[in-house]
Write an enzyme that holds these catalytic residues in place. Structure first.
Site, short mmCIF file in Angstrom:
data_model
loop_
_atom_site.label_atom_id
_atom_site.label_comp_id
_atom_site.label_asym_id
_atom_site.label_seq_id
_atom_site.Cartn_x
_atom_site.Cartn_y
_atom_site.Cartn_z
N HIS A 20 0.71 -1.16 0.05
CA HIS A 20 0.08 0.00 -0.13
C HIS A 20 0.82 1.33 0.01
O HIS A 20 2.06 1.17 0.31
CB HIS A 20 -0.88 -0.04 1.25
CG HIS A 20 -0.43 0.27 2.63
ND1 HIS A 20 -1.12 0.77 3.61
CD2 HIS A 20 0.93 0.31 2.85
CE1 HIS A 20 -0.31 0.88 4.71
NE2 HIS A 20 1.07 0.80 4.40
N CYS A 39 5.80 6.86 3.85
CA CYS A 39 4.59 5.95 3.74
C CYS A 39 3.83 6.26 2.28
O CYS A 39 2.86 5.34 1.91
CB CYS A 39 3.68 6.24 4.91
SG CYS A 39 4.44 5.33 6.25
N HIS A 45 4.92 0.12 -0.66
CA HIS A 45 5.73 -0.67 0.24
C HIS A 45 4.89 -1.73 0.87
O HIS A 45 3.58 -1.60 0.74
CB HIS A 45 6.41 0.44 1.41
CG HIS A 45 5.32 0.84 2.26
ND1 HIS A 45 4.68 1.95 1.91
CD2 HIS A 45 4.69 0.34 3.34
CE1 HIS A 45 3.86 2.26 2.93
NE2 HIS A 45 3.74 1.20 3.77
N HIS A 47 3.76 -4.81 3.87
CA HIS A 47 3.59 -5.22 5.33
C HIS A 47 3.35 -6.71 5.30
O HIS A 47 2.47 -7.42 4.32
CB HIS A 47 2.69 -4.54 6.25
CG HIS A 47 3.16 -3.08 6.11
ND1 HIS A 47 4.08 -2.65 7.05
CD2 HIS A 47 2.58 -1.94 5.60
CE1 HIS A 47 4.34 -1.22 6.85
NE2 HIS A 47 3.27 -1.09 5.91
N ASP A 85 -4.49 -10.90 -0.19
CA ASP A 85 -3.30 -11.49 -0.16
C ASP A 85 -2.59 -11.20 -1.25
O ASP A 85 -3.04 -11.51 -2.38
CB ASP A 85 -3.45 -12.90 0.38
CG ASP A 85 -1.82 -13.47 0.69
OD1 ASP A 85 -1.06 -12.78 1.19
OD2 ASP A 85 -1.68 -14.72 0.52
N HIS A 86 -1.27 -10.69 -1.24
CA HIS A 86 -0.34 -10.47 -2.36
C HIS A 86 -0.91 -9.43 -3.33
O HIS A 86 -0.63 -9.59 -4.35
CB HIS A 86 -0.11 -11.76 -3.02
CG HIS A 86 0.94 -12.60 -2.42
ND1 HIS A 86 0.67 -13.29 -1.26
CD2 HIS A 86 2.14 -12.79 -2.59
CE1 HIS A 86 1.57 -14.07 -0.68
NE2 HIS A 86 2.55 -13.63 -1.86
N GLU A 130 0.39 -4.43 11.67
CA GLU A 130 0.96 -4.14 10.48
C GLU A 130 2.51 -4.42 10.55
O GLU A 130 3.28 -4.72 9.55
CB GLU A 130 0.64 -2.78 10.26
CG GLU A 130 0.99 -2.09 9.03
CD GLU A 130 0.76 -0.64 8.66
OE1 GLU A 130 0.24 -0.62 7.65
OE2 GLU A 130 1.12 0.14 9.77
NI NI Z 1 2.58 1.05 5.33
#
Ligand code: NI
Length: 141
Positions: A20, A39, A45, A47, A85-86, A130
């Site tokens: 995200h 961010c 990036h 998580h 997911d992914h 996260e």
């Molecule tokens: Ni983040």
């Protein structure tokens, strides 16, 4: 209260990873960078998220269960994990369309979806981590 009327909270953990960026499309690039810092990096990036889903209820006299954990796992997988997911949370997750993908906003959307699907027991609590240090909790209020 009879023994079989005890209220129990049962939790299933699932994991997913997703990308995200924190970005408000109504702001300029500079405003986003000033507020969200790295961010908001335009290349995104990722998580590794942990999702804890807690259901509240009284164990069924026949099964001894509030909710069958196999069923809870199946609901979370089908309704959430397979969609998230992914994936890229800004671009590629149907239930996050038009929503800034902060953990606060993600957890509220997850609640909305799961609450409609859980009929054995009642959805009580969700926790979404996260990073080791950052997590959110939600009780549906
Ligand atoms: Ni983040």
């Amino acid at each position: 209260m009879a023994d079989n009327q005890k209220i129990v909270y049962i939790t299933r953990r699932e994991r997913f990873n997703a990308a995200h960026k924190l970005y408000n499309p109504n702001w300029t690039e500079q405003e986003n960078e000033d507020f969200f810092g790295k961010c908001s990096n335009k290349y995104y990036h990722g998580h590794n998220f942990d999702l804890f889903v807690t259901v509240k209820g009284i164990a069924n006299a026949e099964t001894g269960m509030v909710i069958d954990l196999k069923l809870l796992k199946k609901i979370i997988k089908e309704e959430i994990i397979e969609k998230i997911d992914h994936r890229n949370l800004n671009e590629d997750v149907d239930f996050m369309k038009g929503i800034i993908p902060s953990i606060e906003n993600i957890i509220v959307e997850i609640w909305r979806i799961l609450d409609a699907k859980i009929v054995n027991g009642k959805l009580h609590y969700i926790k979404l981590t996260e990073t080791e240090n950052n997590f959110v909790e939600y009780y549906g209020e």
